[in-house]
Scaffold this motif. Structure first.
Motif, PDB file in Angstrom:
ATOM      1  N   ALA A 153       0.917  -1.045   0.013  1.00  0.00           N
ATOM      2  CA  ALA A 153       0.075   0.001  -0.040  1.00  0.00           C
ATOM      3  C   ALA A 153       1.011   1.336  -0.022  1.00  0.00           C
ATOM      4  O   ALA A 153       0.306   2.283  -0.399  1.00  0.00           O
ATOM      5  CB  ALA A 153      -0.957   0.015   1.266  1.00  0.00           C
ATOM      6  N   VAL A 154       1.954   1.335   0.460  1.00  0.00           N
ATOM      7  CA  VAL A 154       3.046   2.361   0.344  1.00  0.00           C
ATOM      8  C   VAL A 154       4.317   1.821  -0.326  1.00  0.00           C
ATOM      9  O   VAL A 154       4.750   0.720  -0.307  1.00  0.00           O
ATOM     10  CB  VAL A 154       3.213   2.793   1.893  1.00  0.00           C
ATOM     11  N   SER A 155       5.111   2.719  -0.657  1.00  0.00           N
ATOM     12  CA  SER A 155       6.320   2.655  -1.378  1.00  0.00           C
ATOM     13  C   SER A 155       7.434   2.369  -0.356  1.00  0.00           C
ATOM     14  O   SER A 155       7.292   2.419   0.869  1.00  0.00           O
ATOM     15  CB  SER A 155       6.630   3.756  -2.025  1.00  0.00           C
ATOM     16  N   LYS A 156       8.353   1.533  -0.629  1.00  0.00           N
ATOM     17  CA  LYS A 156       9.725   1.127   0.207  1.00  0.00           C
ATOM     18  C   LYS A 156      10.190   2.509   0.767  1.00  0.00           C
ATOM     19  O   LYS A 156      10.779   2.706   1.770  1.00  0.00           O
ATOM     20  CB  LYS A 156      10.631   0.286  -0.462  1.00  0.00           C
ATOM     21  N   GLU A 157      10.239   3.447  -0.234  1.00  0.00           N
ATOM     22  CA  GLU A 157      11.013   4.599   0.129  1.00  0.00           C
ATOM     23  C   GLU A 157      10.075   5.370   1.480  1.00  0.00           C
ATOM     24  O   GLU A 157      10.698   5.983   2.466  1.00  0.00           O
ATOM     25  CB  GLU A 157      10.900   5.763  -1.094  1.00  0.00           C
ATOM     26  N   GLU A 158       8.742   5.232   1.656  1.00  0.00           N
ATOM     27  CA  GLU A 158       8.238   5.838   2.765  1.00  0.00           C
ATOM     28  C   GLU A 158       8.487   5.305   3.654  1.00  0.00           C
ATOM     29  O   GLU A 158       8.646   5.776   5.010  1.00  0.00           O
ATOM     30  CB  GLU A 158       6.608   5.825   2.216  1.00  0.00           C
ATOM     31  N   VAL A 159       8.428   3.750   3.718  1.00  0.00           N
ATOM     32  CA  VAL A 159       8.879   2.894   4.997  1.00  0.00           C
ATOM     33  C   VAL A 159      10.208   3.383   5.301  1.00  0.00           C
ATOM     34  O   VAL A 159      10.429   3.577   6.790  1.00  0.00           O
ATOM     35  CB  VAL A 159       8.656   1.608   4.424  1.00  0.00           C
TER      36      VAL A 159
END
Length: 412
Positions: A174-180
């Protein structure tokens, strides 16, 4: 004819003619002795005796003159026999008395003296409170830091929840790896900020603990240098303010400079008697506990420490003391007057005189201790030697001299 009564009639006796002796024709008359020849002979005898007497007297006088001239030509020197130095050396040396432990007490915080609880002469125990410091600025810094710690902890909690939410969303794409990654990095930054603020708070709390000044050991207060209301600076950029001085006096240290000549005798364990100027009629016993094990090149002495028990506190540090040592030197040694030494290229020597031939011998020696007006000789000398006192610079090997022996004490 005789008479009837037996008497002789002298009238009838005929006188006998006198018969003269006949002279012998061959006998000549004896000449008479002339008395003038006896006088001449007697005069000759007297003159001869006088000449012989004058000759003998002149010969004796000339012989005495030769002897006197020879004696005058032979120099006369003063000489002594070496003396034996006792196997025990008594030394009296000055010493300085110090407390066993000395401490100048400062404050670790900036502030004002709120109160002082002890004064000079007070005997205190280790950990006892000596003074209290008011630290309004430090108190406010601590409050501010504690508030930042609370704020940083709240930020950490928020960042931790956000990072967990992003991790859960990442499993369903649901979210990108960058945001994580950004959420996790923000959490780590907030945790570091919390740790820094907590460290600052801990430091300030420790500083707050220095608001009370404690005694570092059992002892006596010797100086109080502050009063209530004094501004105290801990020394950050400026000179620190000293609060108290205290000393531990149950044992005193007496420092003594022992001359180099006796440095080998100053060994730990030697006993000493100490007399302080503050107690002139009292001597106390001490023990030499340590030495510097090095000679001071300036004073040519070795620093020694003598510890003196002072449980009753009657002796005061900081004063002047006379220290009496009785060092054992082992075998007795020989000493000679200091002015009998000869210093030449060959090294230290003594001028010795042979009592039979009266000839000088320059003896090489090894010098021991310098006893002031006497010098200890450890090698090259015997007790029966005749040592020349105050020898001249022209004294040479084999010179003939006359000696005038005297007692060594008379030369000192």
């Amino acid at each position: 004819m005789s008479t009837n009564n037996g008497t002789v009639d002298s009238s009838r006796i005929q006188p006998q003619p006198k018969v003269l002796p006949r002279k012998s024709p061959s006998a000549s008359p004896m000449p008479k002795r002339n008395p003038s020849w006896s006088k001449v002979l007697f005069f000759i005898f007297i003159v001869t005796g006088l000449v012989a007497f004058v000759f003998v007297r002149r010969s004796a006088a000339q012989s005495n003159l030769v002897k006197l001239t020879q004696q005058m030509a032979t120099p006369t020197v003063l000489a002594v026999h070496p003396e034996t130095e006792p196997s025990e050396v008594h030394l009296t040396l000055p010493g300085t008395v110090q407390a066993y432990t000395h401490a100048a007490i400062y404050s670790r915080v900036d502030g004002y003296v709120k109160s002082w609880l002890v004064d000079i002469g007070a005997h205190v125990k280790k950990g006892q409170v000596l003074a209290e410091i008011e630290t309004p600025e430090t108190d406010q810094q601590l409050k501010q830091t504690l508030a930042t710690v609370i704020l940083a902890r709240a930020n950490v909690d928020l960042s931790q929840a956000t990072a967990k939410r992003y991790d859960d969303l990442a499993s369903s794409n649901a979210v990108s790896k960058e945001e994580v990654d950004m959420a996790n990095s923000d959490l780590q930054a907030k945790q570091a900020t919390l740790a820094a603020n907590q460290a600052t708070a801990d430091r300030l709390e420790q500083i707050e603990g220095f608001k009370e000044i404690y005694a570092p050991f059992d002892g006596v207060i010797t100086q109080r240098l502050v009063d209530v209301g004094f501004l105290i600076n801990s020394g950050a950029g400026t000179k620190a303010q000293e609060l108290f001085e205290m000393e531990q006096t149950d044992v005193l240290r007496v420092y003594v400079q022992v001359p180099e000549a006796y440095s080998h005798l100053a060994a730990p364990g030697e006993k000493a008697s100490i007399q302080l100027a503050s107690s002139p009629n009292q001597k106390v016993e001490g023990t030499l506990v340590r030495t510097a094990e090095a000679i001071d090149p300036t004073s040519q002495t070795i620093l020694t420490e003598v510890d003196v028990p002072n449980g009753d506190g009657k002796l005061y540090p900081g004063g002047y003391a006379q220290v009496y040592f009785n060092f054992k030197t082992g075998d007795p040694t020989l000493v000679v007057p200091g002015n009998s030494l000869i210093f030449r290229a060959q090294g230290p020597q003594l001028g010795l005189v042979d009592p039979r031939t009266h000839l000088v011998h320059l003896q090489d020696i090894k010098i021991g201790r310098d006893l002031g007006n006497r010098i200890e000789v450890v090698d090259g000398l015997k007790a029966t030697d005749e040592v020349i006192v105050n020898p001249s610079d022209s004294l040479s090997e084999g010179a003939k001299v006359q000696t005038q022996l005297q007692q060594m004490a008379a030369n000192q």
